[in-house]
Design a protein around this motif. Structure first.
Motif, mmCIF file in Angstrom:
data_model
loop_
_atom_site.group_PDB
_atom_site.id
_atom_site.type_symbol
_atom_site.label_atom_id
_atom_site.label_comp_id
_atom_site.label_asym_id
_atom_site.label_seq_id
_atom_site.Cartn_x
_atom_site.Cartn_y
_atom_site.Cartn_z
ATOM 1 N N TYR A 561 5.768 5.181 -1.651
ATOM 2 C CA TYR A 561 4.634 5.167 -2.574
ATOM 3 C C TYR A 561 3.992 6.545 -2.575
ATOM 4 N N GLU A 562 3.143 6.791 -3.531
ATOM 5 C CA GLU A 562 2.446 8.073 -3.630
ATOM 6 C C GLU A 562 1.179 7.998 -2.794
ATOM 7 N N GLN A 563 1.162 8.720 -1.677
ATOM 8 C CA GLN A 563 -0.010 8.692 -0.814
ATOM 9 C C GLN A 563 -1.029 9.706 -1.299
ATOM 10 N N GLY A 564 -2.243 9.222 -1.553
ATOM 11 C CA GLY A 564 -3.317 10.094 -1.983
ATOM 12 C C GLY A 564 -3.981 10.787 -0.804
ATOM 13 N N PRO A 565 -5.072 11.474 -1.057
ATOM 14 C CA PRO A 565 -5.797 12.145 0.032
ATOM 15 C C PRO A 565 -6.268 11.139 1.077
ATOM 16 N N MET A 566 -6.219 11.532 2.339
ATOM 17 C CA MET A 566 -6.655 10.647 3.417
ATOM 18 C C MET A 566 -8.158 10.419 3.316
ATOM 19 N N GLY A 567 -8.589 9.189 3.552
ATOM 20 C CA GLY A 567 -10.007 8.881 3.586
ATOM 21 C C GLY A 567 -10.610 9.310 4.912
ATOM 22 N N THR A 568 -11.377 8.435 5.508
ATOM 23 C CA THR A 568 -12.030 8.782 6.771
ATOM 24 C C THR A 568 -11.054 8.801 7.945
ATOM 25 N N HIS A 569 -9.958 8.004 7.858
ATOM 26 C CA HIS A 569 -9.036 7.936 8.996
ATOM 27 C C HIS A 569 -7.780 7.178 8.611
ATOM 28 N N ILE A 570 -6.707 7.374 9.374
ATOM 29 C CA ILE A 570 -5.525 6.507 9.358
ATOM 30 C C ILE A 570 -5.179 6.204 10.806
ATOM 31 N N TRP A 571 -5.319 4.955 11.191
ATOM 32 C CA TRP A 571 -4.979 4.522 12.547
ATOM 33 C C TRP A 571 -3.680 3.728 12.574
ATOM 34 N N ARG A 572 -3.395 3.055 11.494
ATOM 35 C CA ARG A 572 -2.158 2.299 11.343
ATOM 36 C C ARG A 572 -1.928 2.155 9.844
ATOM 37 N N SER A 573 -0.698 1.902 9.458
ATOM 38 C CA SER A 573 -0.404 1.764 8.030
ATOM 39 C C SER A 573 0.815 0.869 7.828
ATOM 40 N N ALA A 574 2.008 1.405 8.149
ATOM 41 C CA ALA A 574 3.243 0.647 7.918
ATOM 42 C C ALA A 574 3.612 -0.202 9.128
ATOM 43 N N PHE A 575 4.239 -1.356 8.824
ATOM 44 C CA PHE A 575 4.812 -2.238 9.841
ATOM 45 C C PHE A 575 6.227 -2.576 9.381
ATOM 46 N N ILE A 576 7.214 -2.450 10.275
ATOM 47 C CA ILE A 576 8.612 -2.605 9.898
ATOM 48 C C ILE A 576 9.305 -3.545 10.884
ATOM 49 N N VAL A 577 10.144 -4.444 10.361
ATOM 50 C CA VAL A 577 10.988 -5.306 11.196
ATOM 51 C C VAL A 577 12.405 -5.286 10.649
ATOM 52 N N VAL A 578 13.379 -5.488 11.540
ATOM 53 C CA VAL A 578 14.785 -5.558 11.149
ATOM 54 C C VAL A 578 15.198 -7.019 11.118
ATOM 55 N N HIS A 579 15.613 -7.492 9.957
ATOM 56 C CA HIS A 579 16.005 -8.891 9.773
ATOM 57 C C HIS A 579 17.417 -9.114 10.318
ATOM 58 N N PRO A 580 17.725 -10.340 10.772
ATOM 59 C CA PRO A 580 19.094 -10.622 11.233
ATOM 60 C C PRO A 580 20.173 -10.298 10.202
ATOM 61 N N SER A 581 19.813 -10.281 8.925
ATOM 62 C CA SER A 581 20.775 -9.941 7.875
ATOM 63 C C SER A 581 21.145 -8.462 7.880
ATOM 64 N N GLY A 582 20.370 -7.655 8.606
ATOM 65 C CA GLY A 582 20.547 -6.208 8.587
ATOM 66 C C GLY A 582 19.588 -5.503 7.659
ATOM 67 N N ASP A 583 19.019 -6.256 6.727
ATOM 68 C CA ASP A 583 18.020 -5.663 5.853
ATOM 69 C C ASP A 583 16.739 -5.380 6.638
ATOM 70 N N VAL A 584 15.980 -4.437 6.143
ATOM 71 C CA VAL A 584 14.738 -4.048 6.796
ATOM 72 C C VAL A 584 13.575 -4.440 5.887
ATOM 73 N N GLY A 586 9.208 -4.488 5.441
ATOM 74 C CA GLY A 586 8.016 -3.801 5.897
ATOM 75 C C GLY A 586 6.821 -4.091 5.021
ATOM 76 N N THR A 587 5.669 -3.724 5.513
ATOM 77 C CA THR A 587 4.450 -3.720 4.703
ATOM 78 C C THR A 587 3.840 -2.330 4.777
ATOM 79 N N VAL A 588 3.347 -1.874 3.642
ATOM 80 C CA VAL A 588 2.638 -0.607 3.573
ATOM 81 C C VAL A 588 1.910 -0.561 2.239
ATOM 82 N N ASN A 589 0.755 0.085 2.214
ATOM 83 C CA ASN A 589 0.001 0.244 0.968
ATOM 84 C C ASN A 589 -0.254 -1.106 0.303
ATOM 85 N N ASN A 590 -0.494 -2.142 1.138
ATOM 86 C CA ASN A 590 -0.813 -3.497 0.662
ATOM 87 C C ASN A 590 0.362 -4.178 -0.020
ATOM 88 N N GLN A 591 1.596 -3.759 0.293
ATOM 89 C CA GLN A 591 2.779 -4.348 -0.328
ATOM 90 C C GLN A 591 3.802 -4.747 0.722
#
Length: 633
Positions: A561-584, A586-591
């Protein structure tokens, strides 16, 4: 970039709210123009609710939602029966006492996302304290909103955290953070004067203020400082600190006709003469909690505590009564998610704290009270480790035993001074250790790396591995600990570095052995995961990167996604898991998104998704505000 939403064979389910709390915030006693006595409070929720009680009958007669805000820290009333409530969304609300409606007056000032304290001035005007612009606003029904200081009261600070108005001098007093300042502010000219003595300027916040008028020898201010919970008794005539009081709760105080001060401390109701030492304070009642609001009427002192208990104390007879007010629990936002070793999906609550465990087999959620806001969770064996805000507390829970705080389950393992939020937690399986990456306290840069040795049962700090950067992600892979950093520190401080890095921590020798910048200029590295190819996957600056740890080579970068200017802080953002199917996934930017294992094509699946965990069946769980969602690919 992510492709448009595509038709899915998977199944999305909203499992509903998981955590509930009856956490009250801004509260006050008020008498309307007809002589009716009221008690108002705000209970947190999405949305928050304004509650009004008939003080005589204790009956709840007003229950109104506050649109688009989850809480309110304060409230004030004016002489024309108007109650003003500050929104945790940067808005101001107006309510005619006893009426069935509340009016949203809109945002107080552009760019201000939070309103803390309010203060009533002259002729129906109201002043308010804001974040993140360190502003004080004025509101009047005829003229609307204006910026009193025409900008931040202190350059480089984010918080005006506390505010009082002095009627005799027509001056405001403002408490600033996250580096403490106490200012006298002229609301007519915007000019300020600094009052906090140098000995106290190393504190984080002037967190709360209470004005004590008509005291012999000069009006006083009670000034609560953090860290340390010291309250200064400050003489406004002599501009001196007369005494330092330990442990005083300062959401509210009361003053009687003799100018004695009533307050709570360590669960006790106490009072003292401000012309004498607070060490001579008299204990009036025990086990009363912490005061949210006081009112002195004739010889009776009324107090609402943080648990929603209404106390009435007769200062003549010294008799007291207690009534539990009806306050309905409200769903609260999910702050953290974890797939526990007991098969449950664990969640932690925002601000009000608490935990819940959702059983996927039965569909039943069980709540567990007692711990504060959990930022991160991880498992070792049958134990869940919690990283707690505030003060960065580390706890361990044995899922094989009942939840019982009195029996030390969960048990507190420790905390490190100057550190605040343990978001990143991981198990180092081959070393029988847990690691915790922290965000520092307000106004500080540099997050510590903590290590818990399960064999020695010891928690130790490795200090701040990367100067002026905090830890936003942890991954144990191939016997090494990989760490992603953020340039952000605690709230209220600007970064001094330009980009986050990934570094490798040698556990045996306790040192950094390698580091690299995956995306130049990206402020944080989040979502570190060992991908289906055995490589290091992560997200930075709106991009997914893949790094070969063995070759120390960046293999590929994909746009998310297109990341805009940082606000006051970034402490965490993306979360990623590997599925048993091999596909990956994740969540990021509310998606919620998917990365195809073969083609690496990135497709977004659902909007309104944050955090992410996977259960043993390959089912994904994420949050949307108060609700837990499940996706079955």
């Amino acid at each position: 970039m992510m492709q448009p939403l595509m038709a899915q064979k998977g199944k999305l389910e909203n499992l509903g709210p998981q955590l509930n709390a009856a956490m009250i915030q801004g509260s006050m006693f008020v008498t309307d123009s007809k002589g009716n006595d009221w008690l108002y409070t705000v209970v947190r929720g999405e949305p928050a609710h304004l509650l009004g009680y008939d003080l005589n009958s204790k009956a709840l007669t007003i229950d109104l939602s506050l649109p688009h805000t989850d809480g309110a820290w304060d409230m004030v009333s004016t002489d024309n029966d108007v109650l003003y409530i500050p929104g945790a969304n940067g808005a101001l609300f107006k309510h005619l006492i006893g009426s069935p409606t509340v009016e949203d007056l809109g945002k107080v000032l552009p760019g201000q996302t939070y309103v803390w304290n309010l203060a009533v001035g002259k002729d129906g005007e109201v002043f308010g304290a804001t974040y993140p612009g360190c502003r004080v606003f004025r509101y009047h029904p005829r003229t609307g909103f204006s910026d009193v200081g025409e900008g931040p009261l202190v350059s480089g600070e984010n918080y005006v955290r506390s505010l009082v108005y002095h009627e005799d001098t027509d001056k405001l007093y403002a408490g600033i953070g996250s580096r403490a300042h106490l200012l006298e502010l002229d609301p007519r000219t915007g000019k300020t004067r600094s009052l906090l003595p140098p000995d106290y300027q190393n504190k984080e916040f002037v967190y709360s203020l209470q004005l004590l008028p008509n005291i012999e020898g000069g009006d006083r201010l009670l000034v609560l400082l953090t860290s340390g919970r010291e309250t200064l008794l400050y003489n406004l005539r002599t501009h001196t600190v007369e005494q330092v009081i330990k442990g005083m709760d300062l959401k509210a105080v009361a003053i009687d006709i003799n100018r004695h001060i009533y307050y709570t401390s360590s669960g006790e109701l106490r009072f003292f003469d401000p012309k004498q030492s607070a060490e001579k304070a008299k204990r009036l009642l025990g086990e009363v909690g912490s005061a949210n609001a006081f009112r002195m009427k004739d010889e009776v002192l009324y107090m609402l505590n943080a648990e929603g208990e209404l106390w009435s104390y007769n200062t003549v007879s010294e008799k007291a009564t207690k009534d539990k007010l009806p306050i309905s629990s409200q769903p609260i936002p999910i702050q953290s998610i974890h797939a526990g070793p007991d098969g449950s999906i664990w969640t932690g609550g925002y601000l009000a704290g608490g935990h819940a465990a959702y059983n996927p087999e039965t569909g039943v959620t069980t709540e567990y009270k007692g711990l504060e806001q959990t930022e991160g969770m991880a498992t070792m064996g049958k134990h869940i480790f919690f990283g707690i805000y505030p003060k960065g507390g580390i706890y361990r829970f044995d899922t094989g035993k009942p939840w019982d705080l009195e029996a030390d389950n969960p048990v507190k393992l420790g905390a490190i001074e100057g550190q605040s939020r343990p978001f990143a937690i991981t198990e180092a399986k081959g070393h029988q250790k847990m690691f915790f990456g922290l965000i520092p306290e307000y106004g500080k840069l540099g997050g510590a790396l903590l290590e818990f040795d399960t064999l020695k049962n010891t928690l130790l700090s490795h200090g701040i591995p990367i100067a002026e950067q905090a830890i936003s992600s942890l991954l144990y892979s191939k016997g090494k600990l990989w760490i992603g950093t953020t340039i952000s520190g605690g709230l209220g401080v600007k970064p001094n570095t330009k980009e986050g890095i990934v570094f490798c921590w040698d556990i045996d020798h306790a040192e950094v052995v390698y580091q690299f910048v995956p995306i130049p200029g990206a402020p944080a590295i989040t979502g570190l995961t060992e991908g289906p190819d055995g490589c290091l996957w992560g997200v930075a600056g709106g991009k997914l990167f893949i790094f070969d740890q063995q070759k120390k080579q960046l293999i590929n970068i994909y746009d998310l996604y297109e990341q805009g200017p940082m606000g006051t802080h970034i402490w965490r953002s993306a979360f990623i898991v590997v599925h048993p199917s091999g596909d990956v996934y994740g969540t990021v930017n509310n998606q919620l998104f998917k990365v195809d294992a073969q083609t690496k094509e990135v497709t977004y699946l659902h909007e309104g998704a944050g955090l992410l965990v996977m259960d043993p069946h390959g089912h994904l769980y994420f949050r949307n505000h108060t609700d837990l969602w499940r996706y079955k690919p």
